[in-house]
Motif scaffolding. Sequence first.
Motif, PDB file in Angstrom:
ATOM      1  N   TYR A   5       0.936  -1.337   0.065  1.00  0.00           N
ATOM      2  CA  TYR A   5      -0.120  -0.015  -0.052  1.00  0.00           C
ATOM      3  C   TYR A   5       0.842   1.220  -0.222  1.00  0.00           C
ATOM      4  O   TYR A   5       1.908   1.176   0.700  1.00  0.00           O
ATOM      5  N   LEU A   6       0.550   2.236  -0.857  1.00  0.00           N
ATOM      6  CA  LEU A   6       1.301   3.308  -0.976  1.00  0.00           C
ATOM      7  C   LEU A   6       0.435   4.779  -0.322  1.00  0.00           C
ATOM      8  O   LEU A   6      -0.647   4.491  -0.776  1.00  0.00           O
ATOM      9  N   MET A   7       1.206   5.478   0.361  1.00  0.00           N
ATOM     10  CA  MET A   7       0.709   6.607   0.994  1.00  0.00           C
ATOM     11  C   MET A   7       0.370   7.482   0.017  1.00  0.00           C
ATOM     12  O   MET A   7       1.495   7.998  -0.818  1.00  0.00           O
ATOM     13  N   LYS A   8      -0.621   8.540  -0.401  1.00  0.00           N
ATOM     14  CA  LYS A   8      -0.711   9.757  -1.141  1.00  0.00           C
ATOM     15  C   LYS A   8       0.055  10.542  -0.193  1.00  0.00           C
ATOM     16  O   LYS A   8      -0.240  10.732   1.102  1.00  0.00           O
ATOM     17  N   PRO A   9       0.536  11.638  -0.750  1.00  0.00           N
ATOM     18  CA  PRO A   9       0.996  11.708  -2.241  1.00  0.00           C
ATOM     19  C   PRO A   9       2.401  10.837  -2.307  1.00  0.00           C
ATOM     20  O   PRO A   9       3.153  10.428  -1.346  1.00  0.00           O
ATOM     21  N   TRP A  10       2.323  10.409  -3.364  1.00  0.00           N
ATOM     22  CA  TRP A  10       3.791   9.341  -3.838  1.00  0.00           C
ATOM     23  C   TRP A  10       4.675  10.210  -4.333  1.00  0.00           C
ATOM     24  O   TRP A  10       5.568   9.623  -5.201  1.00  0.00           O
ATOM     25  N   HIS A  11       4.804  11.469  -4.109  1.00  0.00           N
ATOM     26  CA  HIS A  11       5.643  12.217  -5.023  1.00  0.00           C
ATOM     27  C   HIS A  11       7.095  12.421  -3.966  1.00  0.00           C
ATOM     28  O   HIS A  11       6.815  12.273  -2.835  1.00  0.00           O
ATOM     29  N   PRO A  12       8.199  12.452  -4.588  1.00  0.00           N
ATOM     30  CA  PRO A  12       8.689  12.175  -6.163  1.00  0.00           C
ATOM     31  C   PRO A  12       8.465  10.787  -6.435  1.00  0.00           C
ATOM     32  O   PRO A  12       8.997   9.785  -5.715  1.00  0.00           O
ATOM     33  N   PRO A  13       7.796  10.711  -7.310  1.00  0.00           N
ATOM     34  CA  PRO A  13       7.723   9.297  -8.009  1.00  0.00           C
ATOM     35  C   PRO A  13       9.018   8.223  -8.067  1.00  0.00           C
ATOM     36  O   PRO A  13       8.896   6.956  -7.784  1.00  0.00           O
ATOM     37  N   ASP A  14      10.043   9.010  -8.495  1.00  0.00           N
ATOM     38  CA  ASP A  14      11.296   8.277  -8.441  1.00  0.00           C
ATOM     39  C   ASP A  14      11.640   7.482  -7.316  1.00  0.00           C
ATOM     40  O   ASP A  14      12.417   6.588  -7.279  1.00  0.00           O
ATOM     41  N   GLU A  15      11.212   8.313  -6.028  1.00  0.00           N
ATOM     42  CA  GLU A  15      11.814   7.596  -4.869  1.00  0.00           C
ATOM     43  C   GLU A  15      10.587   6.784  -4.301  1.00  0.00           C
ATOM     44  O   GLU A  15      10.721   5.706  -3.803  1.00  0.00           O
ATOM     45  N   LYS A  16       9.245   7.218  -4.657  1.00  0.00           N
ATOM     46  CA  LYS A  16       8.245   6.428  -3.663  1.00  0.00           C
ATOM     47  C   LYS A  16       7.316   5.652  -4.482  1.00  0.00           C
ATOM     48  O   LYS A  16       6.795   4.937  -3.712  1.00  0.00           O
ATOM     49  N   LEU A  17       7.211   5.652  -5.793  1.00  0.00           N
ATOM     50  CA  LEU A  17       6.284   4.910  -6.682  1.00  0.00           C
ATOM     51  C   LEU A  17       7.166   3.931  -7.525  1.00  0.00           C
ATOM     52  O   LEU A  17       6.757   2.743  -7.328  1.00  0.00           O
ATOM     53  N   TYR A  18       8.008   4.320  -8.227  1.00  0.00           N
ATOM     54  CA  TYR A  18       8.700   3.397  -9.402  1.00  0.00           C
ATOM     55  C   TYR A  18       9.610   2.307  -8.542  1.00  0.00           C
ATOM     56  O   TYR A  18       9.534   1.173  -9.073  1.00  0.00           O
ATOM     57  N   PRO A  19      10.245   2.615  -7.456  1.00  0.00           N
ATOM     58  CA  PRO A  19      10.968   1.584  -6.895  1.00  0.00           C
ATOM     59  C   PRO A  19      10.123   0.177  -6.608  1.00  0.00           C
ATOM     60  O   PRO A  19      10.640  -0.796  -6.737  1.00  0.00           O
ATOM     61  N   VAL A  20       8.948   0.553  -5.916  1.00  0.00           N
ATOM     62  CA  VAL A  20       8.042  -0.303  -5.450  1.00  0.00           C
ATOM     63  C   VAL A  20       7.332  -0.867  -6.488  1.00  0.00           C
ATOM     64  O   VAL A  20       7.554  -2.405  -6.662  1.00  0.00           O
TER      65      VAL A  20
END
Length: 550
Positions: free
Chosen positions: A110-125
């Motif tokens: 589960y990802l917490m909003k906001p997910w920015h910056p995506p390079d750190e919080k979104l893409y690796p996952v």
Amino acid sequence: MAKPVIFSVDDDPSVLNSVERDLRSHYGQDYRIIPINSGKAALDYLQKLEQRNETVALFLVDQRMPEMSGTEFLAEAMQTYPQAKRVLLTAYADTQAAIASINEVGLDYYLMKPWHPPDEKLYPVLDELLEDWKIHVRLPYEGIRVAGTLWSLASHEVKDFLTRHQIPYQWLDIEKDASARKLVEGVTSEIKLPVIFFPDGKTLIEPDLKTLADKVGLQTRAELPFYDLVVIGSGPAGLAAAVYAGSEGLKCLVIERAAPGGQAGSSPKIENYLGFPTGISGDDLTRRAVSQAKRFGVEILSAQEAVQIEVKDAYRIVKLKDESQISCHAVLMATGASFHKLKMPGADALTGAGIYYGAAYTEAVNYKDQRVFVAGGANSAAQGALYLSRFASRVTVLIRGREPTASKYLVDAMSGNEKIEILLNTDLMEVKGTNTLEQIVIRNNHSDESQTCDASALFVFIGVRPQSQIVSGLVMRSDKGYIFTGPDVMTDKKPPRGWTLDRDPFLLETSAPGIFAAGDVRYGTNHRVASAVGEGAIAYALIKEYLKGL
Ligand SMILES: Cc1cc2nc3c(=O)[nH]c(=O)nc-3n(C[C@H](O)[C@H](O)[C@H](O)COP(=O)(O)OP(=O)(O)OC[C@H]3O[C@@H](n4cnc5c(N)ncnc54)[C@H](O)[C@@H]3O)c2cc1C
């Protein structure tokens, strides 16, 4: 191959847009990004994806949506795409729900909003999840899928038609595969079978063969209004005549009601045809002959049945079942023969549900380790028995007479095969079964003893019937329906009544000028591939003579 899908669901348009933008910029090259703004709409869309056999790699879903929560959506979606990775987008307040859904829906993250910056919080996952998905996923079959039951005659006919045209497909048995049943239920409420799913997302439900032929791109309509020669039937006789006609520049059309190859096309191995010392399969021979004929410009129509021939002066009109008609100068009847149908109670209802006429090789594999029966003692039955013995645990061949009539090499092969038993002097008396064949009753015609045997399948190869009904009122035929040609239509050295030409009928010409016959449908033929091919070639030479005289 269609790209796997990353599916994102969120009811808030601005969040959905921003998720889409981030997903597209990082994954757009390898994945199709599908953003949808409600759980319900997303479930409908998933059904379409499933029908098109597309794969979903990952769901990225908002937890808090009005109609349906993210967890509820994932619970439904995982029924269809259990292998897809599941990620919830949550606000801090929803953390408890997200944790609970780890167990409920096997949440991967589960990802917490906001997910920015995506390079750190979104893409690796997501990268990690997608890598894992790629390693474990079994990608779906990309071609045509046929869903049905083993006991549906229409399913059997469709499989046979595709196989005979060498069109690959995947078979989905809805009795054994719950997801296949669900797929079928998604498109037909009355469960009409088979349902055919095409890679473009279209489906055909219980189609006739012509509709199927059109859909898979086979030729079903003649391109020209007129032909020098129309050949009816694309067994060895018809294809041989067509190859010669095409090679010498005639405009030639072949009409076939099922698939090219005729009886020979259903033979697993033809071992006595000249030039193939180790044998050739009927499929292979047909494929070669069809390409040869097409290379010479011959048109071959599939799934089109000729129903009548009319003679109008120098023209012959061939009428087809779909009410279209084709004009030509000469017609070759190369319609061959087909096996007698069993005339006993229940046999019709069980046809395709355990009883098959001819080899039905598409079905043989379904009788793995089971006991099957073959009725008939000629070459075709022997070949059938040998082929079936590759799958079945026991193959019992029922022969009415005192010995098999098959060629010696086939009898020897059956005798040397420990899975095959041959019962001589044996009559088939009864077939039994509710939805599928269950038992047969056989009787020894010497001792009069009967026995009931459990039977998974019965493959019938008894007697052949010439396919000549379409010319029944037009040309002379024997009592059994074989077409007379040449000397056989003469009486006291005189041509038949109504004969309009000042020459006698040619060797393979029928009692109607310009209509010829070759192969198994002709009176006096030898019922062999080589004979049919030879007659087809001779018929062509005589047709050429006939055309010269017009
Ligand atoms: C399983 C099996 C194995 C065999 N093995 C051998 C073997 O090893 N060696 C050997 O020499 N012989 C073998 N034979 C016999 C051989 O296959 C036949 O003698 C040969 O195929 C006859 O060819 P044909 O062209 O005359 O007719 P067929 O092969 O019967 O072809 C006739 C075609 O006409 C089509 N047709 C009929 N009516 C119409 C209509 N109204 N409109 C459009 N199309 C129509 C049919 O669908 C069929 O495709 C075998 C037969 C079978 C069934």
